[in-house]
Write an enzyme that holds these catalytic residues in place. Structure first.
Site, mmCIF file in Angstrom:
data_model
loop_
_atom_site.group_PDB
_atom_site.id
_atom_site.type_symbol
_atom_site.label_atom_id
_atom_site.label_comp_id
_atom_site.label_asym_id
_atom_site.label_seq_id
_atom_site.Cartn_x
_atom_site.Cartn_y
_atom_site.Cartn_z
ATOM 1 N N GLU A 189 1.334 -6.345 0.185
ATOM 2 C CA GLU A 189 1.311 -5.881 -1.201
ATOM 3 C C GLU A 189 1.717 -7.052 -2.094
ATOM 4 O OE1 GLU A 189 3.616 -2.405 -2.058
ATOM 5 O OE2 GLU A 189 3.024 -1.368 -0.218
ATOM 6 N N GLU A 228 8.205 -0.317 4.261
ATOM 7 C CA GLU A 228 9.435 -0.543 3.490
ATOM 8 C C GLU A 228 10.632 0.332 3.882
ATOM 9 O OE1 GLU A 228 8.423 -0.309 -0.656
ATOM 10 O OE2 GLU A 228 7.229 -2.142 -0.615
#
Length: 310
Positions: free
Chosen positions: A283, A182
């Protein structure tokens, strides 16, 4: 890699990079009546405890939080893949940083268990020097400075190199290297992130051609993923994360709308041209509100309750 057609995986989150919402008990030992005394991430956790006590508590955590029995249960349940988030400081720690290390033997113990249970492993660099996104999941909840310093980039690449060496040493267990979790496209241009991706790709491929090279989509939509990909990459995967509780509008949707949103997301992913890079949802959560303790960061409240503060 032909023995896995579909990745059915889970994260071993909060083991080698602690996050308050995953292991709140580590953070609840501090005096919550004085907000400034509360650590909010691994950086401030180790800073407040000092290296000796932080290492004592974290070694106990590394030793007990995930066991071989957990991996056996996962394998018996049909899971074939585990993603292991790791902070850079496991591989590259300077004297002026409060972090402690010693994680690698515990990581290797899990790799051994994975090998015994038939689980495939993705090693995920979850935190970079200077923080790649400013969130507690990077290890340091701070204004991100990662790409502002070539030293930070070089240290990140050194961590990628050492993580890849683990993959080489455990080639029967490690199937993927995620070079960074991320990174923030709100902080840095996508072109700069791609430049880092290419540097990391060269390092990984100089050591092995066998593992998947995994990148994160920086929360771009599938129609923009091509801006993060180089045409010369091989055995590459785009990691996308799907949540439905980190948005003020989305948490107001009813159950049918949430289900429809998942279907739309899946359709968008399948429309992406996967001839050069595969896709994995690294995720995800079925949660539709953000009321889990510390999910938005320690001391920040929630959207659902109207108490979120940044």
């Amino acid at each position: 890699l032909s023995d896995i057609d579909i990745i059915r995986g889970v994260n071993l989150g909060g083991v080698f990079l602690i996050e308050p919402f995953i292991r709140p008990s580590l953070f609840d030992q501090f005096n919550s009546s004085i907000p400034s005394d509360m650590p909010v991430d691994e950086w401030t956790f180790t800073e407040k405890l000092g290296k000796e006590e932080a290492l004592r508590q974290l070694e106990d955590h590394w030793d007990t939080f995930v066991t071989k029995e957990h991996l056996e249960t996962l394998a018996e349940s049909g899971i074939n893949w585990i993603r292991i988030p790791i902070g850079y400081w496991a591989f590259n720690l300077t004297d002026d940083e409060p972090f402690v290390n010693g994680q690698v033997p515990y990581i290797e113990r899990i790799l051994g268990w994975a090998q015994e249970t038939g689980l495939k492993v993705e090693l995920d660099l979850h935190g970079a020097p200077g923080s790649q996104n400013g969130y507690d999941n990077s290890g340091h909840r701070v204004t991100p400075e990662w790409l502002h310093s070539r030293t930070n980039v070089d240290r990140t690449l050194d961590a990628v190199r050492k993580m890849t060496q683990l993959a080489v040493d455990w080639e029967d267990a490690v199937y993927g290297i995620q070079i960074l979790n991320e990174p923030s496209r709100w902080k840095w241009p996508v072109s700069d992130i791609l430049e880092f991706y290419n540097e990391a790709y060269d390092i990984v491929r100089s050591m092995t051609n066998d593992v998947y090279f995994v990148i994160h989509d920086t929360f771009l939509g599938p129609n923009e993923w091509s801006t993060l990909v180089s045409s010369n990459w091989t055995n590459a995967l785009m990691d996308t994360h799907i949540y439905q509780m980190f948005d003020n509008y989305i948490i107001t949707l009813n159950e049918t709308a949430h289900i429809d949103m998942v279907a739309t997301m899946a359709e968008n992913v399948t429309r992406f041209d996967r001839s050069s890079i595969g896709v994995v949802v690294g995720e995800f959560s079925a949660a539709t509100h953000d009321c889990t303790k510390y999910i938005n960061g320690l001391g920040r409240g929630s959207r659902w309750e109207g108490t979120l503060e940044y």
